[in-house]
Write a protein that holds these residues in place. Structure first.
Motif, mmCIF file in Angstrom:
data_model
loop_
_atom_site.group_PDB
_atom_site.id
_atom_site.type_symbol
_atom_site.label_atom_id
_atom_site.label_comp_id
_atom_site.label_asym_id
_atom_site.label_seq_id
_atom_site.Cartn_x
_atom_site.Cartn_y
_atom_site.Cartn_z
ATOM 1 N N ARG A 135 13.610 45.970 14.326
ATOM 2 C CA ARG A 135 13.848 46.773 15.533
ATOM 3 C C ARG A 135 12.812 47.875 15.701
ATOM 4 O O ARG A 135 12.402 48.185 16.820
ATOM 5 N N ALA A 136 12.363 48.463 14.597
ATOM 6 C CA ALA A 136 11.331 49.497 14.685
ATOM 7 C C ALA A 136 9.998 48.900 15.142
ATOM 8 O O ALA A 136 9.311 49.475 15.992
ATOM 9 N N VAL A 137 9.636 47.738 14.612
ATOM 10 C CA VAL A 137 8.395 47.077 15.039
ATOM 11 C C VAL A 137 8.501 46.639 16.493
ATOM 12 O O VAL A 137 7.548 46.759 17.265
ATOM 13 N N ALA A 138 9.665 46.145 16.890
ATOM 14 C CA ALA A 138 9.860 45.747 18.288
ATOM 15 C C ALA A 138 9.725 46.943 19.216
ATOM 16 O O ALA A 138 9.158 46.831 20.307
ATOM 17 N N GLU A 139 10.219 48.088 18.793
ATOM 18 C CA GLU A 139 10.067 49.308 19.597
ATOM 19 C C GLU A 139 8.596 49.695 19.716
ATOM 20 O O GLU A 139 8.140 50.112 20.776
ATOM 21 N N LEU A 140 7.840 49.541 18.642
ATOM 22 C CA LEU A 140 6.407 49.866 18.674
ATOM 23 C C LEU A 140 5.646 48.920 19.588
ATOM 24 O O LEU A 140 4.799 49.355 20.369
ATOM 25 N N LEU A 141 5.954 47.627 19.514
ATOM 26 C CA LEU A 141 5.225 46.630 20.300
ATOM 27 C C LEU A 141 5.774 46.455 21.710
ATOM 28 O O LEU A 141 5.154 45.777 22.530
ATOM 29 N N LYS B 7 8.640 44.842 22.478
ATOM 30 C CA LYS B 7 9.183 43.484 22.529
ATOM 31 C C LYS B 7 10.632 43.492 22.083
ATOM 32 O O LYS B 7 11.132 44.478 21.560
ATOM 33 N N ASP B 8 11.293 42.373 22.293
ATOM 34 C CA ASP B 8 12.637 42.176 21.792
ATOM 35 C C ASP B 8 12.541 41.819 20.308
ATOM 36 O O ASP B 8 11.653 41.058 19.916
ATOM 37 N N PRO B 9 13.433 42.335 19.443
ATOM 38 C CA PRO B 9 13.342 41.983 18.018
ATOM 39 C C PRO B 9 13.433 40.486 17.740
ATOM 40 O O PRO B 9 12.807 39.989 16.810
ATOM 41 N N TRP B 10 14.166 39.736 18.564
ATOM 42 C CA TRP B 10 14.277 38.290 18.358
ATOM 43 C C TRP B 10 12.988 37.565 18.708
ATOM 44 O O TRP B 10 12.763 36.444 18.256
#
Length: 147
Positions: free
Chosen positions: A126-132, A134-137
């Motif tokens: 979720r943290a990487v998805a927030e950075l990029l 994108k959706d975590p899935w």
């Protein structure tokens, strides 16, 4: 006739470390030939590092210069329940995961090693998805397709 082992030059065993019956300081519980037991901090750090390595392998260009850090607790309270689980600094390309809130404020339906690991991995995703943005899935769609 038995002799006294203590001579006048010896001092009594009142030093800082524990001397039990003259045996000296205690050693590790596991012994010299066994690995040390894994604690919660090591488990958390290894889980974050392995998940970050996996995501860097899947998204090499986007995560090339992203730094993953682990801190004990956040400085301020701004999360949904009052405590942040992670902080994303997009300008510095840095993700900080907070170990204590993730480990202690989590309500798992099964409190075992597998579910704790899955929750930590989910926080990293979720943290990487927030950075990029994108959706975590969407970060690792092939990982969850088993058919």
């Amino acid at each position: 006739m038995p002799r006294n082992r203590r001579t006048s030059s010896q001092t009594p065993a009142t030093s800082r470390w524990r001397s039990r019956h003259g045996r000296g300081a205690r050693g590790p519980v596991t012994g010299p030939h066994l690995p040390m037991l894994q604690n919660r901090i090591d488990f958390f750090d290894m889980t974050v590092a392995s998940t970050a390595d996996y995501l860097k392998g899947v998204w090499p260009e986007e995560l090339a210069n992203v730094h993953f850090e682990v801190a004990a607790t956040p400085i301020g309270n701004s999360g949904a329940d009052g405590v942040d689980r992670w902080r994303v600094d997009a300008a510095r390309r840095r993700i900080v995961l907070y170990r204590v809130p993730i480990q202690r404020l989590t309500k798992l339906h099964h409190d075992d090693e597998l579910h704790r690991r899955m929750y930590i991995e989910g926080c990293v995703f979720r943290a990487v998805a927030e950075l990029l943005g994108k959706d975590p899935w969407d970060l690792a769609p092939d990982r969850y397709r088993h058919f």
